[in-house]
Design an enzyme around this catalytic site. Structure first.
Site, PDB file in Angstrom:
ATOM      1  N   TYR A 246      39.866  79.056 -39.803  1.00  7.29           N
ATOM      2  CA  TYR A 246      38.622  78.313 -39.686  1.00  7.29           C
ATOM      3  C   TYR A 246      39.254  76.956 -40.435  1.00  7.29           C
ATOM      4  O   TYR A 246      39.849  77.119 -41.349  1.00  7.29           O
ATOM      5  CB  TYR A 246      37.578  78.547 -40.547  1.00  7.29           C
ATOM      6  CG  TYR A 246      36.730  79.705 -39.720  1.00  7.29           C
ATOM      7  CD1 TYR A 246      36.169  79.575 -38.786  1.00  7.29           C
ATOM      8  CD2 TYR A 246      36.453  80.973 -40.530  1.00  7.29           C
ATOM      9  CE1 TYR A 246      35.360  80.363 -37.917  1.00  7.29           C
ATOM     10  CE2 TYR A 246      35.683  81.861 -39.867  1.00  7.29           C
ATOM     11  CZ  TYR A 246      35.059  81.458 -38.435  1.00  7.29           C
ATOM     12  OH  TYR A 246      34.400  82.304 -38.097  1.00  7.29           O
TER      13      TYR A 246
ATOM     14  N   HIS B  47      37.502  73.556 -39.854  1.00  7.44           N
ATOM     15  CA  HIS B  47      36.395  72.508 -40.043  1.00  7.44           C
ATOM     16  C   HIS B  47      36.857  71.159 -40.492  1.00  7.44           C
ATOM     17  O   HIS B  47      36.685  70.702 -41.656  1.00  7.44           O
ATOM     18  CB  HIS B  47      35.368  73.031 -41.233  1.00  7.44           C
ATOM     19  CG  HIS B  47      34.634  74.391 -40.534  1.00  7.44           C
ATOM     20  ND1 HIS B  47      33.861  74.113 -39.419  1.00  7.44           N
ATOM     21  CD2 HIS B  47      34.924  75.758 -40.587  1.00  7.44           C
ATOM     22  CE1 HIS B  47      33.313  75.520 -39.378  1.00  7.44           C
ATOM     23  NE2 HIS B  47      33.825  76.401 -39.927  1.00  7.44           N
TER      24      HIS B  47
ATOM     25  N   GLU C 248      37.044  77.763 -34.955  1.00 11.75           N
ATOM     26  CA  GLU C 248      35.533  77.221 -34.661  1.00 11.75           C
ATOM     27  C   GLU C 248      35.597  76.320 -33.503  1.00 11.75           C
ATOM     28  O   GLU C 248      34.387  75.913 -33.030  1.00 11.75           O
ATOM     29  CB  GLU C 248      35.137  76.280 -35.856  1.00 11.75           C
ATOM     30  CG  GLU C 248      35.676  75.137 -36.048  1.00 11.75           C
ATOM     31  CD  GLU C 248      36.793  75.153 -37.162  1.00 11.75           C
ATOM     32  OE1 GLU C 248      37.345  76.209 -37.346  1.00 11.75           O
ATOM     33  OE2 GLU C 248      37.273  74.025 -37.354  1.00 11.75           O
TER      34      GLU C 248
ATOM     35  N   SER D 137       8.832  76.141 -28.284  1.00  9.78           N
ATOM     36  CA  SER D 137       8.758  75.590 -29.595  1.00  9.78           C
ATOM     37  C   SER D 137       8.212  73.880 -29.388  1.00  9.78           C
ATOM     38  O   SER D 137       8.443  73.126 -28.543  1.00  9.78           O
ATOM     39  CB  SER D 137      10.393  75.000 -29.961  1.00  9.78           C
ATOM     40  OG  SER D 137      10.482  74.412 -31.266  1.00  9.78           O
TER      41      SER D 137
ATOM     42  N   VAL E 218      18.152  77.367 -35.730  1.00  3.56           N
ATOM     43  CA  VAL E 218      18.373  76.656 -34.653  1.00  3.56           C
ATOM     44  C   VAL E 218      19.571  75.878 -34.849  1.00  3.56           C
ATOM     45  O   VAL E 218      20.362  75.847 -35.838  1.00  3.56           O
ATOM     46  CB  VAL E 218      17.127  75.539 -34.564  1.00  3.56           C
ATOM     47  CG1 VAL E 218      15.632  75.928 -34.504  1.00  3.56           C
ATOM     48  CG2 VAL E 218      17.514  74.256 -35.895  1.00  3.56           C
TER      49      VAL E 218
ATOM     50  N   ASP F 135      23.910  74.828 -42.928  1.00  9.45           N
ATOM     51  CA  ASP F 135      25.238  74.405 -42.915  1.00  9.45           C
ATOM     52  C   ASP F 135      25.158  73.242 -41.822  1.00  9.45           C
ATOM     53  O   ASP F 135      26.291  72.694 -41.803  1.00  9.45           O
ATOM     54  CB  ASP F 135      26.389  75.420 -42.415  1.00  9.45           C
ATOM     55  CG  ASP F 135      25.810  76.064 -41.034  1.00  9.45           C
ATOM     56  OD1 ASP F 135      24.769  76.054 -40.446  1.00  9.45           O
ATOM     57  OD2 ASP F 135      26.900  76.909 -40.440  1.00  9.45           O
TER      58      ASP F 135
ATOM     59  N   VAL G 288      21.546  79.789 -48.547  1.00  8.12           N
ATOM     60  CA  VAL G 288      22.863  79.723 -48.930  1.00  8.12           C
ATOM     61  C   VAL G 288      23.882  79.357 -47.638  1.00  8.12           C
ATOM     62  O   VAL G 288      23.460  80.043 -46.409  1.00  8.12           O
ATOM     63  CB  VAL G 288      23.339  81.205 -49.203  1.00  8.12           C
ATOM     64  CG1 VAL G 288      24.859  81.377 -49.530  1.00  8.12           C
ATOM     65  CG2 VAL G 288      22.507  81.523 -50.449  1.00  8.12           C
ATOM     66  N   ALA G 289      24.835  78.367 -47.768  1.00 12.96           N
ATOM     67  CA  ALA G 289      25.584  77.822 -46.647  1.00 12.96           C
ATOM     68  C   ALA G 289      26.467  78.902 -45.992  1.00 12.96           C
ATOM     69  O   ALA G 289      27.219  78.929 -45.074  1.00 12.96           O
ATOM     70  CB  ALA G 289      26.068  76.515 -47.211  1.00 12.96           C
TER      71      ALA G 289
HETATM   72  N1  LIG Z   1      24.220  80.003 -43.628  1.00  7.06           N
HETATM   73  C1  LIG Z   1      25.336  80.791 -42.921  1.00  7.06           C
HETATM   74  O1  LIG Z   1      25.929  81.426 -43.611  1.00  7.06           O
HETATM   75  C2  LIG Z   1      25.383  80.711 -41.432  1.00  7.06           C
HETATM   76  C3  LIG Z   1      26.220  81.660 -40.937  1.00  7.06           C
HETATM   77  C4  LIG Z   1      26.286  81.532 -39.617  1.00  7.06           C
HETATM   78  C5  LIG Z   1      25.779  80.539 -38.622  1.00  7.06           C
HETATM   79  N2  LIG Z   1      24.888  79.530 -39.317  1.00  7.06           N
HETATM   80  C6  LIG Z   1      24.222  78.610 -38.689  1.00  7.06           C
HETATM   81  O2  LIG Z   1      23.069  79.032 -37.955  1.00  7.06           O
HETATM   82  C7  LIG Z   1      22.502  78.410 -37.072  1.00  7.06           C
HETATM   83  C8  LIG Z   1      22.373  78.945 -35.758  1.00  7.06           C
HETATM   84  O3  LIG Z   1      23.574  79.320 -35.081  1.00  7.06           O
HETATM   85  P1  LIG Z   1      23.418  80.325 -33.782  1.00  7.06           P
HETATM   86  O4  LIG Z   1      25.019  80.865 -33.802  1.00  7.06           O
HETATM   87  O5  LIG Z   1      22.408  81.258 -33.578  1.00  7.06           O
HETATM   88  O6  LIG Z   1      23.347  79.321 -32.674  1.00  7.06           O
HETATM   89  P2  LIG Z   1      22.893  79.131 -31.146  1.00  7.06           P
HETATM   90  O7  LIG Z   1      23.174  77.988 -30.451  1.00  7.06           O
HETATM   91  O8  LIG Z   1      23.270  80.721 -30.786  1.00  7.06           O
HETATM   92  O9  LIG Z   1      21.303  79.153 -31.234  1.00  7.06           O
HETATM   93  C9  LIG Z   1      20.544  78.275 -31.543  1.00  7.06           C
HETATM   94  C10 LIG Z   1      19.090  78.156 -30.915  1.00  7.06           C
HETATM   95  O10 LIG Z   1      18.424  77.189 -31.492  1.00  7.06           O
HETATM   96  C11 LIG Z   1      17.600  76.885 -30.543  1.00  7.06           C
HETATM   97  N3  LIG Z   1      17.027  75.410 -30.633  1.00  7.06           N
HETATM   98  C12 LIG Z   1      17.662  74.223 -30.603  1.00  7.06           C
HETATM   99  N4  LIG Z   1      16.687  73.249 -30.935  1.00  7.06           N
HETATM  100  C13 LIG Z   1      15.467  73.889 -31.296  1.00  7.06           C
HETATM  101  C14 LIG Z   1      14.304  73.435 -31.395  1.00  7.06           C
HETATM  102  N5  LIG Z   1      13.992  72.291 -31.568  1.00  7.06           N
HETATM  103  N6  LIG Z   1      13.197  74.554 -31.599  1.00  7.06           N
HETATM  104  C15 LIG Z   1      13.500  75.820 -31.300  1.00  7.06           C
HETATM  105  N7  LIG Z   1      14.767  76.241 -31.261  1.00  7.06           N
HETATM  106  C16 LIG Z   1      15.707  75.188 -30.945  1.00  7.06           C
HETATM  107  C17 LIG Z   1      18.540  76.713 -29.204  1.00  7.06           C
HETATM  108  O11 LIG Z   1      17.537  76.749 -27.844  1.00  7.06           O
HETATM  109  C18 LIG Z   1      19.292  77.862 -29.477  1.00  7.06           C
HETATM  110  O12 LIG Z   1      18.777  78.981 -28.867  1.00  7.06           O
HETATM  111  C19 LIG Z   1      23.928  77.126 -36.817  1.00  7.06           C
HETATM  112  O13 LIG Z   1      23.473  76.027 -37.478  1.00  7.06           O
HETATM  113  C20 LIG Z   1      25.078  77.980 -37.381  1.00  7.06           C
HETATM  114  O14 LIG Z   1      26.060  77.157 -37.886  1.00  7.06           O
HETATM  115  C21 LIG Z   1      24.913  79.653 -40.892  1.00  7.06           C
END
Ligand SMILES: NC(=O)c1ccc[n+]([C@@H]2O[C@H](COP(=O)([O-])OP(=O)(O)OC[C@H]3O[C@@H](n4cnc5c(N)ncnc54)[C@H](O)[C@@H]3O)[C@@H](O)[C@H]2O)c1
Length: 373
Positions: A94, A96, A118, A220, A239, A270, A298-299
């Site tokens: 990774y 970034h 990524e 939504s 989301v 994140d 938690v990020a």
């Molecule tokens: N905190 C952490 O440790 C951690 C770890 C992994 C991923 N993440 C984050 O989690 C988030 C989601 O990742 P993912 O892999 O599920 O993404 P994904 O693209 O698979 O899913 C995102 C979903 O959000 C929906 N969406 C977008 N705008 C919307 C709205 N206004 N209302 C409702 N739904 C909406 C999309 O249609 C999609 O289905 C990302 O920001 C990712 O970086 C965080």
């Protein structure tokens, strides 16, 4: 190929770039893998397991970086690692890079071939090396939500699944992608009443097919989100709008609608988070109360479960590591355009447009540097 596996040194990073099984696959294919002593310790792998898998142990990170034609890692290099990177070395990890101005400069100056997990894409244009961490975070979000719903942890003192004769908890998941789907599986499995909100009707149709009547799928809008959270015990933010900051779907004002003692878990932190009141927290201090509501933001959630995360990550990365080792860098990217998408730096140039744009640097298409891709 000679492959280096250094120990991660970023704060609180316990994952490792290859499991012993991965080392076995690479050595069986005729490569040499040089493993820094205790590299796998944080993920529960002993040095002897790497040796049994054909790895050669080295004492120091310097030696591992010095010998590796390709270095396989998890996190982007940090300052003490900069001087170890070598010209033409393939760095598979990774990266970034967008916010990492100094690292980008170092990789360009040192002419490192930086292949970023990524930005690798698959045939459907998705990001296969981000998916495993979303799966981990999605499943974990329900586990942490359930924990913080316990009274002594600040919650209202309820069990997600209830018990016979007592109502189950309401879990509202905003965003039904990878994170949201895995969260829903866990919440349904624990017996909660689950609502998934997404803006994509196609995605809601798929979720309806997967879960049948076990989850409510809702389109939504501000109205539907307000309605859903007014009865929620646990709200999970999941989301993603690719390449953009997460939309603030739950505003500070809307927190008043939440029943007292409900919990917010914002996995989308994140990307800035999808609750207006989100700010990033760490595993050592994971929660805070704002607007009277306990937030968990938690990020790097997968960092809490490094063993699971290492297996999940390396299941996805190993085929690419094998392709790079077996075919060599140039042939591997010529034969897989999705892998070529992962190349962020090459021969002193920045070859990933979004990183170049965000840093105001010159972008050089990889195709102008390597013929036939
Ligand atoms: N905190 C952490 O440790 C951690 C770890 C992994 C991923 N993440 C984050 O989690 C988030 C989601 O990742 P993912 O892999 O599920 O993404 P994904 O693209 O698979 O899913 C995102 C979903 O959000 C929906 N969406 C977008 N705008 C919307 C709205 N206004 N209302 C409702 N739904 C909406 C999309 O249609 C999609 O289905 C990302 O920001 C990712 O970086 C965080």
């Amino acid at each position: 190929m000679k492959i280096g596996l250094p120990k991660e040194i970023k704060d609180n990073e316990y994952r490792v770039g290859l499991t012993p099984a991965g080392v076995r696959a690479l050595t069986d294919a005729g490569h040499e893998v040089f493993v820094q002593k205790t590299a796998g310790e944080g993920s529960g792998f002993k040095d002897e397991q790497y040796v049994q898998a054909g790895g050669k142990m080295l004492d120091t990170a310097d030696e591992v970086w010095q010998i590796g034609d390709m270095v396989v890692k998890v996190k982007e290099p940090i300052a003490p690692e900069y001087s170890r990177m070598r010209e033409n070395q393939v760095l598979f990890t990774y990266l970034h890079l967008a916010p990492e101005l100094e690292l980008t400069k170092q990789m360009m100056d040192r002419k490192v071939t930086g292949v970023a997990y990524e930005t690798i894409t698959d045939r459907n244009g998705r990001l296969p090396l981000l998916t495993p961490m979303s799966e981990v975070a999605g499943r974990m979000s329900v586990q942490v939500g359930a924990t913080y719903l316990e009274k002594m942890n600040g919650g209202k003192g309820i069990l997600l699944g209830g018990v016979p004769g007592v109502s189950a908890a309401n879990v509202v998941i905003i965003g039904g992608g990878v994170v949201g789907t895995e969260a829903a599986k866990m919440a349904v499995g624990m017996g909660a009443k689950v609502t998934i909100i997404d803006r994509s009707l196609d995605r809601l149709r798929q979720l309806d097919d997967i879960f049948l009547s076990k989850v409510q799928t809702i389109a939504s809008s501000r109205y539907t989100i307000e309605d859903a959270i007014s009865n929620a015990d646990l709200v999970i933010g999941a989301v993603l709008v690719v390449g953009a900051a997460a939309p603030k779907l739950v505003t500070r004002d809307m927190l008043k609608l939440l029943p007292s003692g409900s919990i917010l878990v914002d996995v989308a932190v994140d990307q800035g988070g999808c609750f207006e009141t989100t700010h990033a927290t760490t595993h050592s201090n994971p929660t805070y109360v704002e607007g009277g509501v306990l937030h968990y933001c938690v990020a790097n959630m997968p960092g809490a479960v490094p063993r699971t995360s290492t297996f999940a990550l390396t299941n996805a990365t190993l085929p690419y590591a094998l392709a790079l080792a077996n075919k060599g860098f140039e042939r591997a990217i010529r034969e897989d355009g999705g892998l070529a998408e992962g190349v962020n730096t090459y021969a002193g140039k920045l070859t990933y447009e979004a990183v170049a744009t965000s840093q105001g640097r010159e972008y050089t298409p990889l195709a102008s540097l390597i013929k036939g891709i």
